[in-house]
Design an enzyme around this catalytic site. Structure first.
Site, PDB file in Angstrom:
ATOM      1  N   GLN A  62      42.804 129.486  27.496  1.00 40.60           N
ATOM      2  CA  GLN A  62      42.447 128.243  28.183  1.00 40.60           C
ATOM      3  C   GLN A  62      41.864 128.556  29.566  1.00 40.60           C
ATOM      4  O   GLN A  62      42.488 129.242  30.371  1.00 40.60           O
ATOM      5  CB  GLN A  62      43.694 127.355  28.314  1.00 40.60           C
ATOM      6  CG  GLN A  62      43.437 126.003  28.931  1.00 40.60           C
ATOM      7  CD  GLN A  62      42.579 125.093  28.047  1.00 40.60           C
ATOM      8  OE1 GLN A  62      42.793 124.991  26.845  1.00 40.60           O
ATOM      9  NE2 GLN A  62      41.595 124.446  28.650  1.00 40.60           N
ATOM     10  N   LYS A  66      46.003 120.392  21.500  1.00 40.39           N
ATOM     11  CA  LYS A  66      45.603 121.425  20.537  1.00 40.39           C
ATOM     12  C   LYS A  66      46.772 121.781  19.630  1.00 40.39           C
ATOM     13  O   LYS A  66      46.616 121.915  18.414  1.00 40.39           O
ATOM     14  CB  LYS A  66      45.097 122.671  21.277  1.00 40.39           C
ATOM     15  CG  LYS A  66      43.677 122.522  21.787  1.00 40.39           C
ATOM     16  CD  LYS A  66      43.298 123.618  22.766  1.00 40.39           C
ATOM     17  CE  LYS A  66      41.948 123.281  23.391  1.00 40.39           C
ATOM     18  NZ  LYS A  66      41.641 124.065  24.601  1.00 40.39           N
ATOM     19  N   ASP A 125      36.354 130.236  20.201  1.00 46.66           N
ATOM     20  CA  ASP A 125      35.689 129.492  21.275  1.00 46.66           C
ATOM     21  C   ASP A 125      34.226 129.931  21.421  1.00 46.66           C
ATOM     22  O   ASP A 125      33.450 129.286  22.126  1.00 46.66           O
ATOM     23  CB  ASP A 125      36.412 129.751  22.608  1.00 46.66           C
ATOM     24  CG  ASP A 125      37.140 128.520  23.118  1.00 46.66           C
ATOM     25  OD1 ASP A 125      36.858 127.422  22.623  1.00 46.66           O
ATOM     26  OD2 ASP A 125      37.976 128.674  24.029  1.00 46.66           O
TER      27      ASP A 125
END
Ligand code: NDP
Length: 295
Positions: free
Chosen positions: A98, A54, A121
Site C-alpha cells: 500500500q 480490500k 498492482d
C-alpha cells in the site's frame, strides 16, 4: 442533454461477482484458492480504509487474504525481507504494498523487489515495460478499470482522440499506454501543458487524474465527450464535514455524453480489478487456463 452517468459501482460489483464465480474451478484444479498479500506500513487513515475494504472484498470473492501491518518506523531492510518472503510463499499469488510508504523508505526499491509474476498492482519496472512494449503482464488497477468502463460504454476505441490529464506511474502513464494500445490518438497533459482547454476541446475521451477539485471546466469539453474522472479530493463541505469530489466540474454533466460520478465511478473499480489481476496471477502461476477468457 444531460450526460449518461457511468455506474462504476455496479460495473465493479459485476466484475467482483465474475471473479468470485471463477474461484471454485481454480480451487478444484489447483487444490488451493488464490491468495492476495497486502502490506501496510504505518497508520495513514486513508490507506487503512482501503486495506480494510480490500480484505473484505478478497474474502467475499472466496480468496485468501494475508495482511501484514507494520509500524511506521519499519526500516527498508525489514520491508524488503518481507517482500522476499511473500515472493517465495506458494500460497501468495498477488502482492500489494500500500502506497504511500513512509518517507524514510525507498518506495521504488520496494516495488522493484516484488516478483513481477505476483505484481498485481502492475507497478514494477518489468510490468511497466511490458505494457509499454505491448507484452502481456500486469496493468495498474485504476487505469485498467477506466479502460473497462470506456470499452463498455464506447465499444471499439480505435481512432478516437483521447486526453489523459496527469502523468503519474500509477494512473496517467499506464492510462495513456492502454489507450494507445486501443489505437486512440493520445495526448498526455500535465502541469506544464501550455493550453489544456484546447487539448481537452479536441478530445472524444477525457481522463482526469490530477488531484485538484473541479479543475476540468465544463466549457472546455467537446460536446458529447466521454469523461472519466479519476480524482478523489476531500474538500470542506461547509458544515465542518468533508466531502469527496473529483477533478471535473460537476457542470460537465451538461456537456459530456457520458461521465463517471465521484464517488461511485472509477473508485470502486480499483479493488475489483485488483481481485481480477490476482485471479489471473493465480492461473498463470499454476499453469491453469482461465475458463472465462473475457475476464
Ligand atoms: P499525482 O499527484 O502523482 O499526479 C498528478 C498529475 O497531475 C501530475 O502528472 C501533474 O503534473 C498533473 N497536474 C497537476 N496540476 C496540473 C494542472 N494544473 N494541469 C494539468 N495537470 C496537472 O496523482 P495520482 O496520479 O496518484 O492521482 C491523481 C488523482 O487520482 C488523485 O486525486 C488521486 O486521489 C486519484 N486516484 C484515484 C484512484 C482510484 O480511484 N482508485 C487511484 C489512484 C489515484 P506533473 O507531472 O507535471 O507534476
Amino acid at each position: 442533454m444531460a450526460a449518461a452517468i457511468i455506474d462504476g459501482k455496479a460495473f465493479a460489483a459485476r466484475l467482483r461477482a465474475r471473479v468470485a464465480a471463477a474461484v471454485p474451478a481454480f480451487a478444484d484444479a489447483a487444490g488451493r484458492v488464490p491468495g492476495l498479500a497486502v502490506v501496510l506500513v504505518g497508520d495513514d487513515p486513508a490507506s487503512a480504509v482501503y486495506v480494510r475494504a480490500k480484505a473484505r472484498m478478497t474474502a467475499e470473492a472466496g480468496m485468501a487474504g494475508f495482511e501484514h501491518r507494520l509500524p511506521a518506523a519499519t526500516d527498508q531492510a525489514a520491508l524488503l525481507d518481507l517482500v522476499r518472503r511473500l515472493n517465495a510463499d506458494p500460497a501468495v499469488d498477488g502482492i500489494l504494498v500500500q502506497l504511500p510508504l513512509p518517507g524514510h523508505v525507498d518506495e521504488a526499491a520496494v516495488i522493484a523487489a516484488i516478483d513481477p509474476a505476483k505484481d498485481v498492482d502492475g507497478f514494477t519496472p518489468e510490468n511497466a515495460g511490458r505494457l509499454a512494449t505491448g507484452l502481456p503482464g500486469f496493468v495498474p488497477c485504476t487505469p485498467l478499470g477506466c479502460l473497462m468502463l470506456l470499452k463498455d460504454r464506447l465499444g471499439d476505441l480505435a481512432g478516437l482522440d483521447a486526453v489523459v490529464i496527469g502523468r503519474s506511474n500509477i494512473v496517467g502513464k499506464p492510462m495513456a499506454r492502454l489507450l494507445l494500445a486501443e489505437s486512440c490518438t493520445v495526448t498526455v497533459a500535465h502541469s506544464r501543458t501550455r493550453d489544456l482547454p484546447a487539448a481537452i476541446g479536441r478530445a472524444d475521451i477525457v481522463v482526469a487524474a490530477v488531484g485538484r477539485p473541479a479543475m476540468v471546466q465544463a466549457a472546455w469539453l467537446k460536446p458529447g465527450a466521454t469523461v472519466i474522472d479519476v480524482g478523489i479530493n476531500r474538500i470542506d463541505a461547509g458544515d465542518g464535514r468533508t466531502m469527496l469530489v473529483g477533478d471535473v466540474d460537476p457542470a460537465a454533466a451538461d456537456v459530456a455524453g457520458a461521465i463517471t460520478p465521484v464517488p461511485g465511478g472509477v473508485g470502486p473499480m480499483t479493488i475489483a480489478v485488483l481481485l481480477r489481476n490476482t485471479l489471473v496471477a493465480a492461473h498463470r502461476r499454476a499453469g491453469i487456463p482461465l475458463a472465462d477468457a473475457t475476464l
